[in-house]
Write a protein that holds these residues in place. Structure first.
Motif: not given
Length: 98
Positions: A17-22, A42-49, A52-54
């Motif tokens: 999951p995204s670490p975004c807390i709003g 933040r911009l590429y979070w949904l596009q990276v594997n 990379t997220k880890r």
């Protein structure tokens, strides 16, 4: 050891999951004040594997530890300054204003 391997395999089964807390506001160093990710992270979070997220999450954790360490260091410096600027019991106010 095999238990740790089983857990790591299980973690890869779930989406990270995204670490975004709003709290989406850039700080003085360009990182989000809420999740501590850079603009590109933040911009590429949904596009990276997931790997990379880890790596991004690990970088965010390092940034958080660094911020906490700086805050503690500053707090200690302020305490030291306050302790040193205390007026002595037998000193008059005029001798401290020199």
């Amino acid at each position: 050891m095999s238990d740790q391997k089983a857990q790591s395999e299980q973690l890869e089964f779930f989406e990270i999951p995204s670490p975004c807390i709003g709290v989406c506001e850039s700080g003085p160093r360009g990182f989000c004040k809420g999740c501590l990710r850079s603009r590109d992270e933040r911009l590429y979070w949904l596009q990276v594997n997931d790997t990379t997220k880890r790596q991004i999450l690990a970088a965010c954790a390092r940034r958080k530890r660094a911020i906490i360490a700086r805050a503690r260091k500053q707090q200690q410096a302020e305490k030291t300054l306050d302790a040193n600027s205390q007026i002595g019991l037998f000193e008059s106010e005029t001798s401290n204003k020199k």
